[in-house]
Scaffold this motif. Structure first.
Motif, mmCIF file in Angstrom:
data_model
loop_
_atom_site.group_PDB
_atom_site.id
_atom_site.type_symbol
_atom_site.label_atom_id
_atom_site.label_comp_id
_atom_site.label_asym_id
_atom_site.label_seq_id
_atom_site.Cartn_x
_atom_site.Cartn_y
_atom_site.Cartn_z
ATOM 1 N N GLU A 1 54.567 34.084 65.025
ATOM 2 C CA GLU A 1 54.300 32.253 65.068
ATOM 3 C C GLU A 1 53.247 31.620 65.722
ATOM 4 O OE1 GLU A 1 58.858 33.587 64.404
ATOM 5 O OE2 GLU A 1 57.836 33.898 65.553
ATOM 6 N N TRP B 1 62.178 29.359 58.376
ATOM 7 C CA TRP B 1 62.068 28.460 59.051
ATOM 8 C C TRP B 1 63.324 28.293 59.793
ATOM 9 C CZ3 TRP B 1 57.983 28.892 62.424
ATOM 10 C CH2 TRP B 1 56.642 29.252 61.340
ATOM 11 N N CYS C 1 60.168 32.412 62.141
ATOM 12 C CA CYS C 1 59.486 33.050 61.578
ATOM 13 C C CYS C 1 61.144 34.318 60.996
ATOM 14 C CB CYS C 1 58.194 32.800 61.059
ATOM 15 S SG CYS C 1 57.886 33.682 59.333
#
Length: 126
Positions: A5, A35, A95
């Motif tokens: 990320e 997410w 993520c």
């Protein structure tokens, strides 16, 4: 598979940030990317998800209308555009990948996601 990320930072309330998650390795057609976020002392919570094949998406009520999840198939990257940020959006954003071999409904439980990035900090000041 690695998820990396980027894009976090410090922003004033009402501002915007765009998070990116680069996925190394091969994605399956029916994979679901999501997410999540975690504030200090809080449980990790679902933010948004997208199915890689048909870009069907799902949002938490708290971010609906402000956040947009998208993906770039050519770059193996999933994005989270965050607009009109609020102090309560502060947290570490992760993520995550839900590996799927067949089409499956989008899920919001962290236990469904077997691959996670290291997280990126988002801080929204009032």
């Amino acid at each position: 598979v690695q998820l990396i990320e980027s894009g976090g930072g410090l922003v004033q309330a009402g501002g915007s940030l765009r998070l990116s998650c680069v996925i190394s390795g091969r994605l399956r057609t029916h994979d679901i990317m999501a997410w999540f976020r975690q504030a200090p002392g809080e449980e990790r919570e679902f933010v948004a998800a997208i199915r890689w094949s048909d870009v069907t998406n799902l949002y938490a009520d708290s971010v609906k209308g402000r956040f947009i999840i998208t993906r770039d198939n050519t770059k193996n990257t999933v994005f989270l555009q965050m607009n009109n940020l609020k102090p309560e959006d502060t947290g570490v954003y992760y993520c995550a990948r839900n590996e799927r071999f067949i089409q499956f409904p989008l899920t919001t439980g962290a236990y469904d996601y077997g691959f996670w990035g290291q997280g990126t900090q988002v801080t929204v000041s009032s």
